[in-house]
Scaffold this motif. Sequence first.
Motif, PDB file in Angstrom:
ATOM      1  N   GLU A 130      48.717  64.448 116.784  1.00 51.71           N
ATOM      2  CA  GLU A 130      49.726  64.188 115.764  1.00 51.71           C
ATOM      3  C   GLU A 130      50.530  65.446 115.443  1.00 51.71           C
ATOM      4  O   GLU A 130      51.647  65.359 114.952  1.00 51.71           O
ATOM      5  N   CYS A 131      49.991  66.627 115.742  1.00 51.29           N
ATOM      6  CA  CYS A 131      50.732  67.867 115.510  1.00 51.29           C
ATOM      7  C   CYS A 131      51.806  68.089 116.570  1.00 51.29           C
ATOM      8  O   CYS A 131      52.708  68.895 116.383  1.00 51.29           O
ATOM      9  N   GLY A 132      51.721  67.398 117.679  1.00 50.73           N
ATOM     10  CA  GLY A 132      52.695  67.548 118.751  1.00 50.73           C
ATOM     11  C   GLY A 132      53.897  66.627 118.634  1.00 50.73           C
ATOM     12  O   GLY A 132      54.869  66.763 119.363  1.00 50.73           O
ATOM     13  N   VAL A 133      53.850  65.707 117.692  1.00 52.79           N
ATOM     14  CA  VAL A 133      54.932  64.741 117.515  1.00 52.79           C
ATOM     15  C   VAL A 133      56.038  65.368 116.668  1.00 52.79           C
ATOM     16  O   VAL A 133      55.770  65.978 115.635  1.00 52.79           O
ATOM     17  N   VAL A 134      57.271  65.226 117.098  1.00 52.54           N
ATOM     18  CA  VAL A 134      58.421  65.704 116.331  1.00 52.54           C
ATOM     19  C   VAL A 134      59.010  64.509 115.590  1.00 52.54           C
ATOM     20  O   VAL A 134      59.590  63.610 116.192  1.00 52.54           O
ATOM     21  N   ASP A 135      58.839  64.498 114.266  1.00 50.02           N
ATOM     22  CA  ASP A 135      59.303  63.385 113.439  1.00 50.02           C
ATOM     23  C   ASP A 135      60.695  63.596 112.868  1.00 50.02           C
ATOM     24  O   ASP A 135      61.383  62.644 112.518  1.00 50.02           O
ATOM     25  N   TRP A 136      61.105  64.858 112.733  1.00 51.07           N
ATOM     26  CA  TRP A 136      62.353  65.160 112.026  1.00 51.07           C
ATOM     27  C   TRP A 136      62.937  66.431 112.612  1.00 51.07           C
ATOM     28  O   TRP A 136      62.198  67.373 112.912  1.00 51.07           O
ATOM     29  N   THR A 137      64.243  66.473 112.769  1.00 50.25           N
ATOM     30  CA  THR A 137      64.909  67.682 113.258  1.00 50.25           C
ATOM     31  C   THR A 137      66.166  67.945 112.434  1.00 50.25           C
ATOM     32  O   THR A 137      66.732  67.040 111.820  1.00 50.25           O
ATOM     33  N   LEU A 138      66.564  69.199 112.441  1.00 50.83           N
ATOM     34  CA  LEU A 138      67.825  69.626 111.858  1.00 50.83           C
ATOM     35  C   LEU A 138      68.462  70.559 112.873  1.00 50.83           C
ATOM     36  O   LEU A 138      67.851  71.572 113.248  1.00 50.83           O
ATOM     37  N   LEU A 139      69.639  70.216 113.348  1.00 52.16           N
ATOM     38  CA  LEU A 139      70.329  70.989 114.391  1.00 52.16           C
ATOM     39  C   LEU A 139      69.453  71.137 115.622  1.00 52.16           C
ATOM     40  O   LEU A 139      69.394  72.192 116.243  1.00 52.16           O
ATOM     41  N   SER A 140      68.729  70.106 115.926  1.00 49.69           N
ATOM     42  CA  SER A 140      67.821  69.966 117.076  1.00 49.69           C
ATOM     43  C   SER A 140      66.584  70.855 117.017  1.00 49.69           C
ATOM     44  O   SER A 140      65.875  70.988 118.001  1.00 49.69           O
ATOM     45  N   PHE A 141      66.290  71.447 115.869  1.00 48.59           N
ATOM     46  CA  PHE A 141      65.058  72.217 115.691  1.00 48.59           C
ATOM     47  C   PHE A 141      64.100  71.442 114.790  1.00 48.59           C
ATOM     48  O   PHE A 141      64.507  70.888 113.770  1.00 48.59           O
ATOM     49  N   SER A 142      62.817  71.435 115.167  1.00 45.68           N
ATOM     50  CA  SER A 142      61.809  70.719 114.386  1.00 45.68           C
ATOM     51  C   SER A 142      61.431  71.525 113.146  1.00 45.68           C
ATOM     52  O   SER A 142      61.777  72.702 113.008  1.00 45.68           O
ATOM     53  N   ILE A 143      60.680  70.903 112.263  1.00 44.01           N
ATOM     54  CA  ILE A 143      60.231  71.565 111.040  1.00 44.01           C
ATOM     55  C   ILE A 143      59.406  72.819 111.362  1.00 44.01           C
ATOM     56  O   ILE A 143      59.659  73.876 110.772  1.00 44.01           O
ATOM     57  N   PRO A 144      58.436  72.778 112.286  1.00 44.53           N
ATOM     58  CA  PRO A 144      57.693  73.997 112.600  1.00 44.53           C
ATOM     59  C   PRO A 144      58.571  75.108 113.190  1.00 44.53           C
ATOM     60  O   PRO A 144      58.306  76.289 112.952  1.00 44.53           O
ATOM     61  N   GLU A 145      59.600  74.745 113.932  1.00 39.29           N
ATOM     62  CA  GLU A 145      60.498  75.771 114.468  1.00 39.29           C
ATOM     63  C   GLU A 145      61.284  76.441 113.341  1.00 39.29           C
ATOM     64  O   GLU A 145      61.440  77.669 113.331  1.00 39.29           O
ATOM     65  N   TRP A 146      61.754  75.656 112.384  1.00 37.54           N
ATOM     66  CA  TRP A 146      62.441  76.238 111.229  1.00 37.54           C
ATOM     67  C   TRP A 146      61.475  77.088 110.395  1.00 37.54           C
ATOM     68  O   TRP A 146      61.846  78.153 109.890  1.00 37.54           O
ATOM     69  N   THR A 147      60.255  76.607 110.245  1.00 34.58           N
ATOM     70  CA  THR A 147      59.268  77.354 109.466  1.00 34.58           C
ATOM     71  C   THR A 147      58.922  78.676 110.146  1.00 34.58           C
ATOM     72  O   THR A 147      58.789  79.701 109.478  1.00 34.58           O
ATOM     73  N   LEU A 148      58.791  78.659 111.459  1.00 34.64           N
ATOM     74  CA  LEU A 148      58.533  79.884 112.210  1.00 34.64           C
ATOM     75  C   LEU A 148      59.655  80.889 111.978  1.00 34.64           C
ATOM     76  O   LEU A 148      59.398  82.071 111.691  1.00 34.64           O
ATOM     77  N   ALA A 149      60.895  80.438 112.067  1.00 31.52           N
ATOM     78  CA  ALA A 149      62.037  81.322 111.823  1.00 31.52           C
ATOM     79  C   ALA A 149      62.025  81.856 110.391  1.00 31.52           C
ATOM     80  O   ALA A 149      62.316  83.036 110.150  1.00 31.52           O
ATOM     81  N   ALA A 150      61.660  81.007 109.441  1.00 32.98           N
ATOM     82  CA  ALA A 150      61.615  81.444 108.042  1.00 32.98           C
ATOM     83  C   ALA A 150      60.539  82.500 107.827  1.00 32.98           C
ATOM     84  O   ALA A 150      60.773  83.493 107.121  1.00 32.98           O
ATOM     85  N   PHE A 151      59.362  82.315 108.409  1.00 31.66           N
ATOM     86  CA  PHE A 151      58.309  83.320 108.257  1.00 31.66           C
ATOM     87  C   PHE A 151      58.753  84.661 108.839  1.00 31.66           C
ATOM     88  O   PHE A 151      58.496  85.716 108.246  1.00 31.66           O
ATOM     89  N   LEU A 152      59.417  84.636 109.977  1.00 31.74           N
ATOM     90  CA  LEU A 152      59.929  85.881 110.565  1.00 31.74           C
ATOM     91  C   LEU A 152      60.978  86.517 109.659  1.00 31.74           C
ATOM     92  O   LEU A 152      60.990  87.743 109.472  1.00 31.74           O
ATOM     93  N   ALA A 153      61.847  85.693 109.074  1.00 29.01           N
ATOM     94  CA  ALA A 153      62.855  86.205 108.143  1.00 29.01           C
ATOM     95  C   ALA A 153      62.205  86.796 106.890  1.00 29.01           C
ATOM     96  O   ALA A 153      62.651  87.845 106.392  1.00 29.01           O
ATOM     97  N   PHE A 154      61.160  86.158 106.379  1.00 33.10           N
ATOM     98  CA  PHE A 154      60.475  86.695 105.201  1.00 33.10           C
ATOM     99  C   PHE A 154      59.825  88.043 105.505  1.00 33.10           C
ATOM    100  O   PHE A 154      59.828  88.943 104.654  1.00 33.10           O
ATOM    101  N   MET A 155      59.278  88.181 106.701  1.00 32.69           N
ATOM    102  CA  MET A 155      58.695  89.471 107.091  1.00 32.69           C
ATOM    103  C   MET A 155      59.784  90.551 107.084  1.00 32.69           C
ATOM    104  O   MET A 155      59.594  91.631 106.498  1.00 32.69           O
TER     105      MET A 155
END
Length: 165
Positions: A130-155
């Motif tokens: 169930e962690c491999g399923v992409v349920d929602w995207t924004l600009l073709s990026f999934s929620i975990p991809e956006w979250t990964l980018a956000a964590f890098l930005a916060f660092m």
Amino acid sequence: MIKVLGSRRIGNLIGFLACAGMLAFGYFLQFVVGLEPCPLCIIQRLFLAAVGIAFLVAAIHHPARRAGAGIYAGAITLFAAGGVAVAGRHVWLQHVPVEQRPACGPALDYLLSAFGPIEGLRRVLRGSGECGVVDWTLLSFSIPEWTLAAFLAFMAWSVVLAMRD
């Protein structure tokens, strides 16, 4: 006015508000849109909350010296690095071909109660179908991809704030 907007306190407050906004959006997707979070999503939320709390404490305390700001930046970076690791694993699971993904596992609360926190967390981090399923995207990026980018930005943001005078 520019000095106030460029202060560490305001910068840390912006970091906190960004984390709070991301968490609020996650809960909106869960409770209004109806997307159920997988175990890795829940762990990412915990790291996001930890980063947000660290930003808030740094904003409230507002250490006068760079050394104090560096300590907060280190804590924020540490929490965000944990988020990067979990989000990175989640992104990897989403890009693994369906036939090679792990099978769907039990819920997070069952894993923690049946195996304890350490072994339950180890099983969660292995991921499941169930962690491999992409349920929602924004600009073709999934929620975990956006979250990964956000964590890098916060660092990066925490280090920039620590370097300010």
